[in-house]
Design a protein around this motif. Structure first.
Motif, PDB file in Angstrom:
ATOM      1  N   PRO A  82      10.991  36.438 -48.080  1.00  0.00           N
ATOM      2  CA  PRO A  82      10.855  35.892 -49.292  1.00  0.00           C
ATOM      3  C   PRO A  82      11.190  37.210 -50.387  1.00  0.00           C
ATOM      4  O   PRO A  82      10.936  38.258 -49.876  1.00  0.00           O
ATOM      5  CB  PRO A  82       9.419  35.268 -49.448  1.00  0.00           C
ATOM      6  CG  PRO A  82       8.708  35.993 -48.566  1.00  0.00           C
ATOM      7  CD  PRO A  82       9.588  36.534 -47.550  1.00  0.00           C
ATOM      8  N   TYR A 125       1.096  41.013 -50.477  1.00  0.00           N
ATOM      9  CA  TYR A 125       0.815  40.043 -49.571  1.00  0.00           C
ATOM     10  C   TYR A 125      -0.393  40.151 -48.958  1.00  0.00           C
ATOM     11  O   TYR A 125      -0.998  39.291 -48.936  1.00  0.00           O
ATOM     12  CB  TYR A 125       1.962  40.185 -48.576  1.00  0.00           C
ATOM     13  CG  TYR A 125       3.221  39.881 -48.786  1.00  0.00           C
ATOM     14  CD1 TYR A 125       3.568  38.671 -49.370  1.00  0.00           C
ATOM     15  CD2 TYR A 125       4.361  40.718 -48.338  1.00  0.00           C
ATOM     16  CE1 TYR A 125       4.996  38.301 -49.717  1.00  0.00           C
ATOM     17  CE2 TYR A 125       5.552  40.359 -48.542  1.00  0.00           C
ATOM     18  CZ  TYR A 125       5.976  39.148 -49.034  1.00  0.00           C
ATOM     19  OH  TYR A 125       7.336  38.804 -49.229  1.00  0.00           O
ATOM     20  N   TYR A 146       3.426  35.578 -55.210  1.00  0.00           N
ATOM     21  CA  TYR A 146       4.654  35.796 -54.867  1.00  0.00           C
ATOM     22  C   TYR A 146       5.767  34.585 -55.149  1.00  0.00           C
ATOM     23  O   TYR A 146       5.207  33.388 -54.545  1.00  0.00           O
ATOM     24  CB  TYR A 146       5.292  36.675 -53.991  1.00  0.00           C
ATOM     25  CG  TYR A 146       4.658  36.061 -52.534  1.00  0.00           C
ATOM     26  CD1 TYR A 146       3.119  36.486 -52.215  1.00  0.00           C
ATOM     27  CD2 TYR A 146       5.330  35.229 -51.727  1.00  0.00           C
ATOM     28  CE1 TYR A 146       2.616  35.896 -50.963  1.00  0.00           C
ATOM     29  CE2 TYR A 146       4.785  34.980 -50.678  1.00  0.00           C
ATOM     30  CZ  TYR A 146       3.432  35.181 -50.479  1.00  0.00           C
ATOM     31  OH  TYR A 146       2.997  34.805 -49.147  1.00  0.00           O
ATOM     32  N   HIS A 176       9.695  31.870 -48.670  1.00  0.00           N
ATOM     33  CA  HIS A 176       8.344  31.356 -48.663  1.00  0.00           C
ATOM     34  C   HIS A 176       7.702  31.869 -49.905  1.00  0.00           C
ATOM     35  O   HIS A 176       8.046  33.073 -50.264  1.00  0.00           O
ATOM     36  CB  HIS A 176       7.482  31.595 -47.606  1.00  0.00           C
ATOM     37  CG  HIS A 176       7.863  30.974 -46.303  1.00  0.00           C
ATOM     38  ND1 HIS A 176       6.924  30.224 -45.571  1.00  0.00           N
ATOM     39  CD2 HIS A 176       8.881  30.989 -45.519  1.00  0.00           C
ATOM     40  CE1 HIS A 176       7.307  29.912 -44.631  1.00  0.00           C
ATOM     41  NE2 HIS A 176       8.544  30.188 -44.587  1.00  0.00           N
ATOM     42  N   CYS A 214       3.526  40.846 -40.578  1.00  0.00           N
ATOM     43  CA  CYS A 214       2.991  39.955 -40.988  1.00  0.00           C
ATOM     44  C   CYS A 214       3.296  39.877 -42.656  1.00  0.00           C
ATOM     45  O   CYS A 214       2.782  40.627 -43.258  1.00  0.00           O
ATOM     46  CB  CYS A 214       1.262  39.855 -40.880  1.00  0.00           C
ATOM     47  SG  CYS A 214       0.647  38.365 -41.257  1.00  0.00           S
ATOM     48  N   TYR A 215       4.304  39.134 -42.951  1.00  0.00           N
ATOM     49  CA  TYR A 215       4.710  39.102 -44.668  1.00  0.00           C
ATOM     50  C   TYR A 215       4.680  37.785 -45.111  1.00  0.00           C
ATOM     51  O   TYR A 215       4.193  36.758 -44.191  1.00  0.00           O
ATOM     52  CB  TYR A 215       6.125  39.840 -44.826  1.00  0.00           C
ATOM     53  CG  TYR A 215       6.059  41.412 -44.293  1.00  0.00           C
ATOM     54  CD1 TYR A 215       5.332  42.209 -45.011  1.00  0.00           C
ATOM     55  CD2 TYR A 215       6.746  41.709 -43.135  1.00  0.00           C
ATOM     56  CE1 TYR A 215       5.251  43.599 -44.450  1.00  0.00           C
ATOM     57  CE2 TYR A 215       6.680  43.013 -42.752  1.00  0.00           C
ATOM     58  CZ  TYR A 215       5.828  43.996 -43.310  1.00  0.00           C
ATOM     59  OH  TYR A 215       6.091  45.208 -43.059  1.00  0.00           O
ATOM     60  N   GLY A 216       5.031  37.528 -46.367  1.00  0.00           N
ATOM     61  CA  GLY A 216       4.912  36.287 -46.744  1.00  0.00           C
ATOM     62  C   GLY A 216       5.198  35.027 -45.749  1.00  0.00           C
ATOM     63  O   GLY A 216       4.512  34.316 -45.711  1.00  0.00           O
ATOM     64  N   GLY A 217       6.544  34.885 -45.422  1.00  0.00           N
ATOM     65  CA  GLY A 217       6.813  33.892 -44.533  1.00  0.00           C
ATOM     66  C   GLY A 217       5.989  33.466 -43.483  1.00  0.00           C
ATOM     67  O   GLY A 217       5.964  32.427 -42.952  1.00  0.00           O
ATOM     68  N   ASP A 218       5.510  34.568 -42.893  1.00  0.00           N
ATOM     69  CA  ASP A 218       4.876  34.529 -41.699  1.00  0.00           C
ATOM     70  C   ASP A 218       3.334  33.971 -41.724  1.00  0.00           C
ATOM     71  O   ASP A 218       2.649  33.237 -40.826  1.00  0.00           O
ATOM     72  CB  ASP A 218       4.527  35.533 -40.842  1.00  0.00           C
ATOM     73  CG  ASP A 218       6.107  36.256 -40.691  1.00  0.00           C
ATOM     74  OD1 ASP A 218       5.985  37.534 -40.729  1.00  0.00           O
ATOM     75  OD2 ASP A 218       6.870  35.722 -40.226  1.00  0.00           O
ATOM     76  N   ILE A 219       2.582  33.811 -42.987  1.00  0.00           N
ATOM     77  CA  ILE A 219       1.351  33.683 -43.220  1.00  0.00           C
ATOM     78  C   ILE A 219       1.020  32.372 -42.725  1.00  0.00           C
ATOM     79  O   ILE A 219      -0.047  32.067 -41.786  1.00  0.00           O
ATOM     80  CB  ILE A 219       0.864  33.820 -44.565  1.00  0.00           C
ATOM     81  CG1 ILE A 219       1.259  35.157 -45.023  1.00  0.00           C
ATOM     82  CG2 ILE A 219      -0.619  33.522 -44.753  1.00  0.00           C
ATOM     83  CD1 ILE A 219       0.716  35.433 -46.457  1.00  0.00           C
ATOM     84  N   THR A 220       1.770  31.157 -42.825  1.00  0.00           N
ATOM     85  CA  THR A 220       1.325  30.069 -42.572  1.00  0.00           C
ATOM     86  C   THR A 220       1.257  29.704 -41.108  1.00  0.00           C
ATOM     87  O   THR A 220       0.301  29.214 -40.521  1.00  0.00           O
ATOM     88  CB  THR A 220       2.142  28.842 -43.167  1.00  0.00           C
ATOM     89  OG1 THR A 220       2.362  29.241 -44.785  1.00  0.00           O
ATOM     90  CG2 THR A 220       1.597  27.506 -42.955  1.00  0.00           C
ATOM     91  N   ARG A 221       2.483  30.195 -40.441  1.00  0.00           N
ATOM     92  CA  ARG A 221       2.491  29.830 -38.977  1.00  0.00           C
ATOM     93  C   ARG A 221       1.453  30.849 -38.353  1.00  0.00           C
ATOM     94  O   ARG A 221       0.634  30.347 -37.318  1.00  0.00           O
ATOM     95  CB  ARG A 221       3.675  30.745 -38.558  1.00  0.00           C
ATOM     96  CG  ARG A 221       4.114  29.705 -37.286  1.00  0.00           C
ATOM     97  CD  ARG A 221       5.896  30.269 -37.176  1.00  0.00           C
ATOM     98  NE  ARG A 221       5.832  31.231 -36.205  1.00  0.00           N
ATOM     99  CZ  ARG A 221       6.962  32.021 -35.856  1.00  0.00           C
ATOM    100  NH1 ARG A 221       7.783  31.717 -36.295  1.00  0.00           N
ATOM    101  NH2 ARG A 221       6.716  32.872 -34.765  1.00  0.00           N
TER     102      ARG A 221
END
Lengths: 422, 676
Positions: free
Chosen positions: A8, A273, A279, A287, B631-638
């Motif tokens: 993202p 993050y 963000y 995301h 572990c960055y933004g997109g990964d958090i939910t998963r």
């Protein structure tokens, strides 16, 4: 081909700044030259990308989301992917200009581009610099040509070193490199040699990533079929431990599980993050997490943009953005993220940081009396003191196991405190 | 294990073809007053009856028949015994057809086994009985075919069934020759002093060698070869001769109608509507509806509601007379009230009970738990329903910290256990965890205090937790069996090595013909309960056969073995083991645990210990790295989802000290190892 990451766009606030109105956009460039054998990110091999259309959509979506967030100042921008270095510098410039117009992008903001090594990087990197990029993250991955082939990369080790040298010349002190570990058949000794060689060339930031075999990738299939040996987790663990040690001796601070910096060259954007800052995610499959403006007590939202570039573009053209999913985050969920993300950093979660998210229930109250947590403290894996809660050197390597104790404890404390949580 | 396909005539398709001949016959009887044996010049089916039976309605079929007409001299009680697949069921079908008991239709091929597991595995779990009416040289004979369960696990039932007989048909395959179960069955009959009629079956097969089998029979059983009847049950060849031999060679029962009632219970089943249906053989006297009878075992008094013969389904009769075999219903609510081997007599006319009665004695125990605890009630009701029909299964409630609430069940043998488990799964759709079977050990106590506590000197140990310390016992005992193995001699060496490894002692070795060897070994029972038969079969390419009989107890150097995780005993895994096997068993358990214990934040020592002595050890190393690299933004939910799911799973783990043990690990260690 670059980092095949659909990362993202992030607009990061300053370190330790108040979370409220600082935002970090992360525009995504969803295209790659070729599919890497280990990558399961959202990326596409373009068949004649209509770059002008893509540019206009990125600009539109960035504007829309910035307006929604009510942000007045953007702290950092991160161009992830895909392989954003495949986009033309003019696209990057257009997005940055839009960000500055819609909000405000101070000159000292961190603007990072993920780039893949190429054979003749000089002119192009300079053009990105002129477009506003001031930090580079290079997907170098390995200094061994056989390994690079195994990973399905298009570059060679010499391309990597050349790109690194060029980048350091253009962005001194602001270049990061990725190095992978735990590849099939990779041995500790040769890998440490690669790391030492890299130390001879690198700048002030290194990321060490252990290969994760993701379902649906070509590496996964090859290991399943037995044509490649499965990576040995023991060897990977040793590489990680030895690698951390080597970098520590070389003056690097391990400020996060996989990230090492010296001379204060931490990535502002990624730090956001781990501190659960806000963000925005711009681009296909990006995301984001932010509190929409004027929501009047509405919670922070997790937002996911439409995955496929073509659909995403259509939506942006129709509605001004391609947000596919908005999930309001509950208070407990946010605290769980604060815990899980914060403990990845060397600072951990300070009492002050925790209080910004939860003013009633202190870290002491949540974790201080739990026998299971005490056992982890006794084992020297975790520290809970006047600074806050954080992992020890040994604990950081096994954080996921620690969280299996900490998350249920947090949930329990939360339920005891508030019988009907939101 | 050894299986035998058996006839299940009684229970298949009640009231269709069964009973027709009898129904007609009953009508004739009513006309004539009683069923006089009719004058027919040759032996054969009462065809006249069969032709006319279709005229009568089903209502008439239920008419009671009069059994008083059969004098004892015209009664023969016999069984068919055979090794698995040697043709017992096919022969029985032919006999029923020949005597007109069932129609000659294609449907009579093989058995009419009721239970799915019986059909699938070709075994008879429940004994069946049929009364055949047969005319020969002007006399009508009543031939009672008392079928036996076809497996060594049920040898007690077999012996009780045989005690109601005066003779047996010993069926041997003309191609395979004598097998282990043939031998075991023969000696059961021999010990009961029954007439044995050897029948060599399948002479129609291409590779049949009946002469060789005759010689084997002569050598092993000492029966002159000219006594063998060579038949093909499949084609019906010579089957008539079998019936004649039954009449000629088997004596009528020695009984007295005038004496007070003395009836042997040799089987019982449970009927939802009528209660217990007991199969009985009358040694003396008469029994009729309304009689008050007493169980010699329980001393309970019952009033008889119904008696009748099995033809092969139930056909009510006015009375049953000495020498006859039939069924009896007397308001018993539970199969344990009509235990096999029990004697029934008339109230106030007590008689000497028939010898040989034993309560069912479980030889193999195993824990049974629902896979999911929410299934407990369903499983409970399924177990209850199954045990209602099988009093030989003992049930004790048990609970395990790891596996939850369940039962410790006692079975007659391994096959009995497998059949029970399979029926649970097939008939009740219940999925269970079955723990490794154990055998009942004994201890002779020396400690006065313990003797007082147990109120006996010799105790049986079912649960390892009750194992008394060596200092308090004179000796430990383990159950042993006498095993018979018949194998082509090329495998003799391998078979002997296998037996030695199982602590068996050779008792005998005989060549039963030029290339077949019969070996007799005394085995500790626990050495054969898990995988012996499979090993034997695989090392002999399937040619060796095995059977065993109970041989009491022998002194054994037993020890209690603890399994420790970081020094803490795992209660579920306490095991009683022979001293010589402690190391190998301990090592195997430790290895299995090592493979199934997930890494934790500290090293785990898995140890097997006898007393304070460690005899085996494995180590599960601590996690060195367990954190997702990126572990960055997109990964958090998963990532959060994954972590929370794992945290949920962690709550369900059983803790032994500080070690978390998933249920799977226990299952892998405790479960019967079928893959060996």
């Amino acid at each position: 081909m670059g980092m095949c990451a659909t990362e993202p766009c992030k607009w990061l606030g300053p370190l330790g700044s108040h979370v409220a109105r600082l935002i970090h956009p992360c525009p995504q460039w969803p295209y790659c030259e070729k599919r890497c054998s280990y990558c399961n990110f959202n990326k596409y091999i373009p068949r004649g990308v209509e770059e002008a259309a893509m540019r206009s959509c990125l600009v539109t979506e960035a504007r829309t989301l910035l307006r929604l967030s009510g942000v007045r100042r953007v702290e950092s921008v991160f161009f992830g992917g895909g392989t954003p270095s495949l986009a033309s510098p003019s696209t990057v410039a257009a997005v940055l200009e839009a960000v500055d117009q819609a909000s405000h992008l101070p000159a000292d903001s961190e603007v990072t581009l993920e780039a893949n090594p190429t054979s003749a990087p000089g002119a192009r990197l300079a053009a990105f610099g002129a477009a506003g990029i001031n930090r580079l993250s290079i997907g170098l991955q390995s200094l061994d040509d056989t390994e690079l082939q195994l990973l399905g990369r298009t570059h060679s080790a010499s391309d990597a070193l050349q790109t690194l040298a060029e980048a350091r010349r253009l962005f001194p002190g602001r270049v990061s490199v990725d190095l992978m570990l735990g590849l099939p058949a990779q041995k500790l000794g040769p890998w440490l040699q690669q790391l030492h060689e890299l130390l001879g060339h690198c700048d002030d930031h290194i990321s060490l990533y252990q290969l994760t075999l993701e379902r649906g990738t070509s590496l996964f299939t090859q290991v399943q079929r037995g044509t490649l040996p499965a990576p040995d987790p023991e060897v990977a663990a040793e590489m990680y431990q030895e690698g951390r040690e080597v970098l520590r001796e070389a003056g690097f601070r391990q400020y996060e599980v996989s990230n090492f910096a010296r001379n204060g060259a931490l990535s502002t954007h990624n730090w956001t993050y781990w501190q659960c800052g806000q963000y925005l995610g711009v681009g296909p499959g990006a995301h984001g997490r932010f509190v929409p403006q004027g929501a009047g007590g509405h919670p922070r939202e997790a937002r996911i943009q439409t995955l496929e570039p073509d659909n995403w573009m259509k939506e942006v053209m129709l509605f001004g953005h391609g947000t596919r999913k908005r999930v309001p985050l509950g208070k407990l969920e946010l605290l769980e993220e604060v815990l899980a993300m914060g403990l990845r950093t060397d600072m951990g979660i300070t009492h002050q940081h925790w209080q910004r998210f939860e003013s009633q229930l202190s870290l002491w109250e949540v974790f201080g009396s739990s026998q299971e947590v005490k056992a982890l403290l006794m084992q020297g894996l975790l520290l809970l003191d006047r600074r806050g809660l954080r992992c020890s050197w040994e604990g950081l390597a096994v954080l996921d196991s620690l969280l299996l104790t900490l998350l249920p404890r947090l949930q329990e404390a939360w339920l005891q405190r508030a019988p009907s949580p939101v | 294990m050894l299986l035998s396909r058996g006839g299940m005539w009684t229970l298949g398709g009640r009231g269709r073809w069964h009973g027709r001949a009898l129904a007609v016959w009953a009508t004739e009887a009513a006309q004539r007053g009683r069923p006089e044996p009719r004058p027919t010049p040759t032996c054969g089916t009462p065809t006249e009856f069969r032709a006319r039976d279709r005229l009568y309605s089903s209502a008439e079929r239920k008419e009671k028949i009069d059994m008083s007409g059969f004098s004892v001299e015209n009664i023969r009680n016999f069984s068919i015994i055979a090794h698995v697949d040697h043709g017992k069921s096919t022969l029985a079908d032919r006999l029923l057809e020949l005597t007109g008991t069932i129609d000659k239709t294609k449907n009579n091929k093989q058995v009419l086994d009721k239970l799915q597991v019986e059909r699938e595995r070709g075994i008879t779990v429940k004994a069946q009985t049929a009364s055949l009416f047969y005319d020969c040289e002007g006399k009508q004979y009543l031939l009672n075919l008392i079928d036996t369960p076809g497996h060594v696990d049920f040898s007690y039932e077999v012996s009780r069934s045989l005690s109601a007989c005066q003779g047996v048909l010993l069926v041997v395959d003309a191609n395979e020759g004598i097998q282990a179960q043939t031998v075991a069955n023969f000696f059961l009959a021999f010990e009961a002093q029954l007439s044995v009629i050897p029948v060599i079956n399948k002479i129609d097969l291409k590779n049949a060698d009946p002469e060789r089998v005759e010689k084997q029979i002569e050598k092993v059983f000492d029966i002159p070869s000219d006594e063998c009847i060579k038949i093909s049950a499949k084609l019906g060849t010579n089957v008539e001769r079998v019936l004649q031999a039954v009449i000629e060679r088997i004596p009528p029962p020695k009984v007295h109608r005038k004496n007070p009632l003395r009836a042997l219970v040799f089987d019982s089943t449970f009927d939802q509507y009528r209660g217990v249906v007991a199969n009985v053989a009358l040694f003396d006297g008469v029994v009729a509806k309304g009689d008050k009878i007493v169980s010699a075992h329980t001393k309970k008094i019952y009033e008889v509601n119904e008696v009748g013969v099995l033809n092969p389904n139930e056909q009510p009769a006015h009375k049953l007379y000495a020498g006859q075999v039939g069924y009896l219903i007397a308001g018993m609510k539970d199969v344990t009230e009509a235990q096999i081997g029990d004697t029934l007599y008339l109230h106030k006319q007590p008689v000497e009970p028939l010898p040989g009665f034993k309560s069912a004695k479980p030889m193999v125990f195993a824990g049974m738990y629902p896979v999911d605890q929410s299934e407990y009630s369903n499983l409970k009701s399924a177990v209850e329903k199954l045990t209602v029909n099988d009093s030989s299964v003992t049930v004790h409630r048990d609970s395990s910290l790891a596996l939850g609430a369940g039962w410790r069940l006692g079975f007659l043998g391994l096959l009995h256990m497998e059949v029970f488990n399979q029926r649970l799964e097939q008939e009740y759709n219940a999925s269970v965890i079955l723990t490794t079977p154990t055998v009942p050990y004994k201890a002779v106590l020396s400690s006065a205090k313990l003797i007082k506590e147990y109120r006996e000197k010799e105790i049986t140990i079912i649960n390892p937790a009750q194992f008394p310390d060596k200092s308090k016992v004179t000796e430990y005992l383990e159950p042993v069996v006498l095993g018979t193995i018949i194998t082509p001699d090329e495998y003799t060496g391998k078979v002997m090595m296998l037996c030695q490894a199982r602590r068996a002692v050779q008792k005998n070795m005989t060549f039963i013909d030029q290339n077949r060897v019969m070996l007799k070994y005394l085995f500790p029972l626990n050495e054969i309960v898990v995988d012996f038969y499979d090993s034997l079969k695989s090392l002999s390419s399937g040619y060796a056969s095995f059977d065993y009989e109970d041989a009491g107890y022998q002194t054994a150097e037993l020890v209690k073995m603890d399994i420790l995780l970081n020094g803490n005993t795992v209660e579920e895994l306490v095991t009683i083991v022979h001293k010589d096997k402690a190391h190998s068993v301990g090592k195997a358990i430790c290895e299995r645990l090592k493979d199934s214990l997930p890494r934790q934040l500290f090293e785990i020592a898995i140890q097997a210990a006898v007393g304070s002595k460690i005899i085996a050890r494995e180590t599960v190393k601590a996690y060195r790295k367990n954190v997702l690299a990126k572990c960055y933004g997109g990964d958090i939910t998963r990532k959060m989802k994954l972590l929370k799911r794992q945290a949920e799973g962690k709550k369900k783990l059983r803790k032994v000290g500080n070690v978390e043990v998933p249920k799977d690990a226990f299952i892998k260690v405790l479960k019967t190892q079928s893959d060996k």
